[in-house]
Design a protein around this motif. Structure first.
Motif, PDB file in Angstrom:
ATOM      1  N   LEU A 172     -10.904   1.999  -8.105  1.00  0.00           N
ATOM      2  CA  LEU A 172     -11.843   2.889  -7.424  1.00  0.00           C
ATOM      3  C   LEU A 172     -12.670   3.741  -8.386  1.00  0.00           C
ATOM      4  N   HIS A 173     -12.337   3.671  -9.671  1.00  0.00           N
ATOM      5  CA  HIS A 173     -13.050   4.455 -10.686  1.00  0.00           C
ATOM      6  C   HIS A 173     -13.500   3.527 -11.813  1.00  0.00           C
ATOM      7  N   PRO A 174     -14.473   2.650 -11.512  1.00  0.00           N
ATOM      8  CA  PRO A 174     -14.909   1.702 -12.548  1.00  0.00           C
ATOM      9  C   PRO A 174     -15.601   2.418 -13.701  1.00  0.00           C
TER      10      PRO A 174
ATOM     11  N   TYR B 251     -14.838   3.868   2.843  1.00  0.00           N
ATOM     12  CA  TYR B 251     -13.789   2.930   3.239  1.00  0.00           C
ATOM     13  C   TYR B 251     -12.989   2.361   2.077  1.00  0.00           C
ATOM     14  N   SER B 252     -13.464   2.497   0.848  1.00  0.00           N
ATOM     15  CA  SER B 252     -12.655   2.078  -0.298  1.00  0.00           C
ATOM     16  C   SER B 252     -11.432   2.988  -0.339  1.00  0.00           C
ATOM     17  N   GLN B 253     -10.299   2.437  -0.741  1.00  0.00           N
ATOM     18  CA  GLN B 253      -9.076   3.239  -0.682  1.00  0.00           C
ATOM     19  C   GLN B 253      -8.080   2.852  -1.757  1.00  0.00           C
ATOM     20  N   ALA B 254      -7.274   3.822  -2.158  1.00  0.00           N
ATOM     21  CA  ALA B 254      -6.242   3.627  -3.175  1.00  0.00           C
ATOM     22  C   ALA B 254      -4.894   3.385  -2.500  1.00  0.00           C
ATOM     23  N   LYS B 255      -4.889   2.509  -1.512  1.00  0.00           N
ATOM     24  CA  LYS B 255      -3.652   2.105  -0.841  1.00  0.00           C
ATOM     25  C   LYS B 255      -3.875   0.725  -0.245  1.00  0.00           C
TER      26      LYS B 255
ATOM     27  N   TYR C 213     -14.983  -1.513  -1.845  1.00  0.00           N
ATOM     28  CA  TYR C 213     -16.085  -2.174  -1.155  1.00  0.00           C
ATOM     29  C   TYR C 213     -17.395  -1.835  -1.853  1.00  0.00           C
ATOM     30  N   LEU C 214     -18.229  -2.854  -2.047  1.00  0.00           N
ATOM     31  CA  LEU C 214     -19.580  -2.663  -2.549  1.00  0.00           C
ATOM     32  C   LEU C 214     -20.536  -3.027  -1.425  1.00  0.00           C
ATOM     33  N   LEU C 215     -21.559  -2.204  -1.227  1.00  0.00           N
ATOM     34  CA  LEU C 215     -22.554  -2.425  -0.183  1.00  0.00           C
ATOM     35  C   LEU C 215     -23.870  -2.867  -0.814  1.00  0.00           C
TER      36      LEU C 215
END
Length: 137
Positions: A51-53, A72-76, A113-115
């Motif tokens: 989540l932290h590129p 909606y991106s999530q660390a789980k 997720y990438l939009l």
């Protein structure tokens, strides 16, 4: 997925935008939708670092007009991912997926997720109807 099921799903996909629902007033003129569609790319990871590129990766994402979906991106883990990915397993070339790949999807720990950029009416239909290179056999 067998050919009959795939054909049926394609037919439903082509018919759905034209279907009239009970109680709907007849449509005399098509209006452009207020919401513009976007493609969504999903990446699964083994930890929160997904989540932290790095800054260079973020710049490349932005150079292509994409953005990271921070909502909606999530660390789980997301329990829907195994089913979501299984839908695509027959859409790539034969033997593209291994048991290890399937286990990696089941055991993921984060989702990114990438939009894509929003698409206007003129661009979205040709893009959606274009066959995916990986789906050709």
């Amino acid at each position: 997925m067998d050919p009959i099921r795939r054909t049926l799903l394609k037919a439903v996909g082509f018919l759905a935008p034209h279907a009239a629902f009970a109680g709907d007033a007849p449509v005399t003129e098509m209006q452009a939708p207020a919401v513009k569609p976007r493609h969504v790319l999903c990446f699964l990871g083994q930890d929160e670092s997904l989540l932290h590129p790095p800054r260079d990766v973020v710049k490349t994402i932005e150079d292509f007009g994409f953005e990271i979906d921070r909502t909606y991106s999530q660390a789980k883990p997301d329990p829907h991912m195994p089913r979501s990915f299984s839908v695509c397993w027959d859409r790539v070339f034969p033997l593209a997926w291994t048991a290890a790949d399937e286990q990696a999807v089941v055991n993921h720990k984060s989702v990114l997720y990438l939009l894509s950029p929003p698409m206007d009416q003129q661009k979205r239909l040709p893009i959606r109807r274009r066959p995916c290179a990986s789906s050709r056999r």
